[in-house]
Design a protein around this motif. Structure first.
Motif, short mmCIF file in Angstrom:
data_model
loop_
_atom_site.label_atom_id
_atom_site.label_comp_id
_atom_site.label_asym_id
_atom_site.label_seq_id
_atom_site.Cartn_x
_atom_site.Cartn_y
_atom_site.Cartn_z
N GLY A 269 0.82 -1.20 0.00
CA GLY A 269 0.00 0.00 0.00
C GLY A 269 0.85 1.25 0.00
N GLY A 270 2.12 1.11 -0.43
CA GLY A 270 3.01 2.25 -0.46
C GLY A 270 3.30 2.78 0.94
N GLN A 271 3.74 4.03 0.99
CA GLN A 271 4.08 4.65 2.27
C GLN A 271 2.87 4.75 3.19
OE1 GLN A 271 7.04 4.91 3.03
NE2 GLN A 271 7.65 6.79 4.07
N MET A 272 1.69 4.86 2.59
CA MET A 272 0.47 4.99 3.38
C MET A 272 0.28 3.79 4.30
SD MET A 272 -2.04 7.11 3.89
CE MET A 272 -1.93 8.12 2.41
N ASN A 273 0.57 2.61 3.80
CA ASN A 273 0.41 1.40 4.61
C ASN A 273 1.69 1.01 5.35
OD1 ASN A 273 -2.14 1.35 3.52
ND2 ASN A 273 -2.05 -0.78 2.88
N ASP A 274 2.83 1.52 4.91
CA ASP A 274 4.10 1.15 5.52
C ASP A 274 4.28 1.91 6.83
OD1 ASP A 274 6.53 -0.01 5.94
OD2 ASP A 274 7.58 1.05 4.34
N TRP A 275 4.60 3.20 6.77
CA TRP A 275 4.70 4.02 7.98
C TRP A 275 3.33 4.35 8.54
CZ3 TRP A 275 7.93 5.06 11.67
CH2 TRP A 275 9.30 4.90 11.44
N GLY A 276 2.32 4.45 7.66
CA GLY A 276 0.98 4.73 8.15
C GLY A 276 0.49 3.68 9.12
N ALA A 277 0.83 2.42 8.86
CA ALA A 277 0.40 1.34 9.75
C ALA A 277 0.97 1.51 11.16
CB ALA A 277 0.83 -0.01 9.18
N HIS A 278 2.06 2.24 11.30
CA HIS A 278 2.61 2.52 12.63
C HIS A 278 1.93 3.73 13.27
CE1 HIS A 278 5.77 -0.42 12.77
NE2 HIS A 278 6.33 0.01 11.66
N HIS A 279 2.00 4.88 12.61
CA HIS A 279 1.55 6.12 13.25
C HIS A 279 0.03 6.25 13.28
CE1 HIS A 279 5.61 7.09 13.76
NE2 HIS A 279 5.82 7.87 12.72
N VAL A 280 -0.65 5.83 12.21
CA VAL A 280 -2.11 5.88 12.24
C VAL A 280 -2.65 4.92 13.30
CG1 VAL A 280 -4.22 5.50 10.88
CG2 VAL A 280 -2.25 6.63 9.84
N ASP A 281 -1.92 3.84 13.54
CA ASP A 281 -2.30 2.90 14.60
C ASP A 281 -2.32 3.59 15.96
OD1 ASP A 281 -2.78 0.29 15.83
OD2 ASP A 281 -0.72 0.43 16.53
N ILE A 282 -1.24 4.28 16.29
CA ILE A 282 -1.17 4.97 17.58
C ILE A 282 -2.21 6.07 17.67
CG2 ILE A 282 0.30 6.33 19.11
CD1 ILE A 282 1.08 3.36 18.90
N ALA A 283 -2.39 6.81 16.58
CA ALA A 283 -3.37 7.90 16.57
C ALA A 283 -4.78 7.35 16.78
CB ALA A 283 -3.29 8.66 15.26
N THR A 284 -5.11 6.26 16.10
CA THR A 284 -6.44 5.68 16.23
C THR A 284 -6.67 5.15 17.63
OG1 THR A 284 -6.37 5.06 13.88
CG2 THR A 284 -8.00 3.96 15.24
N TRP A 285 -5.66 4.53 18.21
CA TRP A 285 -5.73 4.03 19.58
C TRP A 285 -5.97 5.19 20.55
CZ3 TRP A 285 -1.04 1.00 22.07
CH2 TRP A 285 -1.47 0.34 23.23
N ALA A 286 -5.22 6.28 20.36
CA ALA A 286 -5.35 7.43 21.24
C ALA A 286 -6.74 8.06 21.15
CB ALA A 286 -4.28 8.46 20.91
N LEU A 287 -7.31 8.05 19.95
CA LEU A 287 -8.63 8.64 19.75
C LEU A 287 -9.76 7.73 20.23
CD1 LEU A 287 -8.11 10.14 16.18
CD2 LEU A 287 -8.51 11.44 18.29
N GLY A 288 -9.42 6.51 20.63
CA GLY A 288 -10.46 5.57 21.02
C GLY A 288 -11.30 5.11 19.86
N ALA A 289 -10.70 5.14 18.66
CA ALA A 289 -11.43 4.80 17.43
C ALA A 289 -11.04 3.45 16.89
CB ALA A 289 -11.18 5.88 16.37
N ASP A 290 -10.34 2.63 17.71
CA ASP A 290 -9.85 1.35 17.19
C ASP A 290 -10.92 0.27 17.18
OD1 ASP A 290 -9.96 1.12 19.92
OD2 ASP A 290 -7.88 0.52 20.20
N GLN A 291 -12.16 0.64 17.51
CA GLN A 291 -13.29 -0.28 17.34
C GLN A 291 -14.28 0.26 16.32
OE1 GLN A 291 -13.37 -3.25 18.79
NE2 GLN A 291 -11.49 -2.85 19.93
N SER A 292 -13.93 1.39 15.71
CA SER A 292 -14.86 1.99 14.74
C SER A 292 -14.11 2.41 13.48
CB SER A 292 -15.58 3.18 15.38
OG SER A 292 -14.66 4.10 15.93
N GLY A 293 -13.53 3.60 13.51
CA GLY A 293 -12.80 4.07 12.34
C GLY A 293 -13.39 5.35 11.78
N PRO A 294 -13.00 5.73 10.57
CA PRO A 294 -13.41 7.02 10.00
C PRO A 294 -14.82 6.94 9.40
CG PRO A 294 -12.04 5.86 8.43
CD PRO A 294 -12.08 5.00 9.67
#
Length: 465
Positions: A269-294
């Motif tokens: 998935g290019g850079q979006m899935n490579d580094w994104g899988a790290h930082h978007v993961d932490i951001a989503t966890w922090a937002l409490g959105a890891d059971q829902s999403g955008p």
């Protein structure tokens, strides 16, 4: 009787010193999420308590996760489609544990073995789902590198098989465990109200490079190119003579294979899935959105290295994943999550009372400075993690194998996070905003966009269910 069979004697170098032994034993036997049938410390000290692992996909990250796991497990087997990579890593493993793992060109032969408790998967992204599913059906627990899937529907399939088989599954988003607990501290600060209500989160994940035209050439000796492609379309092997340096070195700088496969949508998935899988993961966890999403994904700006038509690249001899981008995701509460190729690599959290920035090397900002006079509660980080923080991601995986509970990076929260990245890529490929139904897990009112939620596997490489 041991929960894990013993296959290999433990070399002296694997034994831990008393201090580390006591620390690890205490972490593994503490009450709560990670409590298991026996302590991880004992598992490291006693050959009768050590699980038997195998690694599938050995270049770079495959060796990295294997190398950090020798203290927790014995490696009985390794598989790779490149005979040169396989041989090199078997030799390194023998040096580490005193016994050489058995090597396989075809991972399916490895999965037939009854003595293997778990597999670590670090093949390219387009192989993750097929190997993971077949490993679970073969009775193995799984540690698979991030990003877990190539498509959103693959994530749903993995969830189904985890539930069906009851296997333990760790995704390799190791920022949840490692990096000096900076990311856990960031989430703890947010939960403790240190920046008030969150107003915006920005994930800087860096851009990617384009490439010159890459010619088709003969396949390097020792590489089974057809098997490397596997579920992906049949195409020629491509490479230019210039060699890559640094991490991922020793291979062509421009190619559609080793290391540079990350720049091709066919395999990644290019850079979006490579580094994104790290930082978007932490951001989503922090937002409490890891059971829902955008609910909405907007491609504010982006740059593709080749022309596209109907969401597909029009040429096949150059990198095709985005080089620059700014994506806005509407998260629960209409909090904007910005994913950008610009700025410092890391995550900026902004709230009504301040902001701070965190990445693998630092966590900075006035709310962080204020911790000196007003520290977080003693148990704040453990509350985020769900118990004592493991020594590393493999440590957490083995503890989960013992308790038969899912580890810190489970497939459900990972897939919810990764859906944001997948949707961002679909929005870029089609050049339009997407509305997402996080309950039905489908794109609203856009049949063309929904067609990108899955991909057909090449004949002969379908998932063996």
């Amino acid at each position: 009787m041991s929960q894990f069979p013993t296959r290999f004697p433990m070399s002296a170098r694997q034994k831990l010193n008393r201090r580390h032994f006591l620390q690890t034993t205490g972490a593994a036997t503490a009450a709560g999420y990670f409590a298991g049938t026996s302590s991880l410390g004992n598992a490291q000290e006693s050959p009768n308590e050590r699980p038997v692992f195998a690694t599938i996909g050995l270049r770079n990250q495959g060796w990295t996760i294997t190398n950090k796991s020798f203290k927790y497990a014995d490696f009985a087997a390794m598989a790779d489609v490149d005979a040169n990579v396989l041989g090199e890593n078997i030799a390194k493993a023998k040096e580490q544990q005193g016994t050489a793992p058995e090597g396989y060109a075809d991972y399916r032969k490895l999965l037939e073995r009854k003595d293997i408790d778990a597999v670590m998967i670090a093949a390219p992204d387009h192989w993750h789902t097929k190997i993971s599913v077949e490993a679970m059906l073969a009775g193995k627990d799984v540690y698979c590198e991030k990003p877990l899937t190539l498509t959103i529907d693959e994530g749903k399939l993995i969830e189904k098989v985890v539930k069906q088989t009851g296997r333990v599954f760790q995704v390799g988003t190791m920022q949840r465990t490692e990096n000096n607990q900076r990311f856990l501290q960031a989430i703890a600060m947010i939960r403790d109200g240190r920046i008030g209500e969150i107003r915006k989160v920005t994930c800087g994940i860096g851009g990617a490079t384009n490439s010159p035209v890459i010619p088709a050439i003969d396949v390097p000796e020792g590489l089974d190119w057809d098997f490397w492609l596997g579920p992906a379309p049949k195409v020629p092997y491509r490479a230019l003579p210039e060699m890559r340096k640094g991490y991922g070195g020793g291979v062509p700088l421009y190619t559609n294979c080793h290391y540079a496969w990350r720049n091709w949508y066919e395999y990644s998935g290019g850079q979006m899935n490579d580094w994104g899988a790290h930082h978007v993961d932490i951001a989503t966890w922090a937002l409490g959105a890891d059971q829902s999403g955008p609910s909405k994904i907007t491609p504010v700006s982006f740059s593709l290295p080749v022309d596209y038509k109907d969401g597909h690249p029009t040429v096949s001899d150059q990198y095709n994943s985005p080089t620059k981008f700014e994506i806005h995701a509407n998260m629960p509460g209409d909090i904007p999550l910005v994913i950008t190729s610009e700025g410092d690599n890391g995550i900026m959290f902004e709230g009504t009372k301040g902001r701070f920035f965190v990445n693998r090397g630092k966590i900075v900002g006035k709310p962080v400075e204020d911790l000196e006079s007003n520290p977080l509660p003693e148990d704040a980080i453990e509350n985020v993690y769900g118990g004592p923080v493991a020594a590393n991601h493999t440590d957490n995986f083995v503890q989960a194998m013992r308790s038969r509970k899912q580890p810190i990076s489970d497939v459900w929260t990972h897939n919810r996070m990764l859906e944001t990245c997948h949707l961002a890529n679909i929005a870029i490929r089609l050049g339009r905003e997407l509305n997402w139904d996080p309950t039905k897990r489908e794109i609203v009112g856009d049949d063309e966009a929904n067609s990108f939620l899955s991909r057909e596997s090449r004949k002969g490489y379908e998932i063996d269910m």
